[in-house]
Design a protein around this motif. Structure first.
Motif, PDB file in Angstrom:
ATOM      1  N   TRP A  85       0.831  -1.202   0.000  1.00 10.30           N
ATOM      2  CA  TRP A  85       0.000   0.000   0.000  1.00 10.30           C
ATOM      3  C   TRP A  85       0.863   1.249   0.000  1.00 10.30           C
ATOM      4  N   HIS A  86       1.895   1.264   0.867  1.00  8.81           N
ATOM      5  CA  HIS A  86       2.761   2.440   0.953  1.00  8.81           C
ATOM      6  C   HIS A  86       3.571   2.619  -0.331  1.00  8.81           C
ATOM      7  N   GLN A  87       4.062   1.529  -0.908  1.00  5.90           N
ATOM      8  CA  GLN A  87       4.783   1.632  -2.179  1.00  5.90           C
ATOM      9  C   GLN A  87       3.891   2.250  -3.253  1.00  5.90           C
ATOM     10  N   THR A  88       2.641   1.801  -3.303  1.00  4.49           N
ATOM     11  CA  THR A  88       1.703   2.342  -4.288  1.00  4.49           C
ATOM     12  C   THR A  88       1.496   3.831  -4.052  1.00  4.49           C
ATOM     13  N   HIS A  89       1.317   4.207  -2.793  1.00  6.32           N
ATOM     14  CA  HIS A  89       1.139   5.616  -2.444  1.00  6.32           C
ATOM     15  C   HIS A  89       2.357   6.448  -2.866  1.00  6.32           C
ATOM     16  N   ILE A  90       3.541   5.927  -2.603  1.00  8.44           N
ATOM     17  CA  ILE A  90       4.773   6.633  -2.963  1.00  8.44           C
ATOM     18  C   ILE A  90       4.828   6.865  -4.471  1.00  8.44           C
ATOM     19  N   VAL A  91       4.611   5.800  -5.236  1.00  9.47           N
ATOM     20  CA  VAL A  91       4.718   5.904  -6.697  1.00  9.47           C
ATOM     21  C   VAL A  91       3.642   6.841  -7.241  1.00  9.47           C
ATOM     22  N   LEU A  92       2.425   6.757  -6.731  1.00  6.68           N
ATOM     23  CA  LEU A  92       1.359   7.640  -7.218  1.00  6.68           C
ATOM     24  C   LEU A  92       1.657   9.097  -6.892  1.00  6.68           C
TER      25      LEU A  92
END
Length: 198
Positions: A85-92
């Protein structure tokens, strides 16, 4: 009292403009109701006319993500040791910075950041709107970066070391950047949860 009320009205109007701009950008990407991170990267790449690649790596607690611009595209480095979830948030968040044209760094860490507080807020809004459509999944961890990704990672190492040293020197705690904590060696800006344009 009038001045305070006027200030609140202006802030509210600005927030509405930012949200409308971000909603328009999401609509223009023409994403399905639910999608994955790779599809969002492809849509952003098509809009920008350059490939967008994700490179998970250990960033050593200096930032949770950062974007580098090269002649052949954009490279988004995100923290390897965090949740999907955090990786997705970072990339977005980093994709939001690209769409809003808030600046990136070149392969030597020289960047063109936008105004930090406003840019960060806009990227957070856009990232949150994109997050509503993306089903988080683990970023492909694969093997360690190779080729140009490895070269870029090696080139970023001095900037990351400089930032870590700055955090220790100012008494800041380690770990992912708390965001609103200033510039990365003068070359970019750090964002909470989102990242940096080191």
């Amino acid at each position: 009292m009038r001045r305070k009320r006027w200030s609140c009205l202006r802030a509210g109007a600005r927030a509405r403009r930012v949200r409308h701009r971000c909603e328009r950008l999401v609509r223009e990407l023409a994403l399905p109701a639910t999608t994955d991170l790779a599809d969002v990267c492809d849509a952003v790449a098509a809009r920008l006319g350059r490939p967008v690649r994700i490179v998970p790596m250990r960033l050593g607690g200096t930032a949770s993500g950062l974007t580098v611009r090269t002649a052949d595209g954009y490279w988004i480095f995100c923290e390897l040791r965090t949740t999907p979830w955090h990786q997705t948030h970072i990339v977005l968040h980093e994709l939001g910075r690209l769409l809003l044209d808030h600046g990136t760094a070149d392969r030597h860490g020289r960047g063109t950041p936008g105004p930090h507080a406003a840019a960060h807020g806009e990227a957070e809004v856009l990232g949150a709107l994109l997050m509503e459509r993306v089903v988080p999944s683990a970023v492909d961890r694969g093997p360690a970066p190779t080729g140009q990704a490895a070269e870029l990672a090696a080139a970023l190492a001095p900037a990351l070391r400089h930032r870590r040293a700055g955090q220790r020197g100012t008494g800041r705690a380690g770990g992912a950047t708390g965001g609103k904590d200033g510039a990365a060696g003068g070359a970019g800006t750090a964002d909470s949860d989102g990242g940096s344009s080191v």
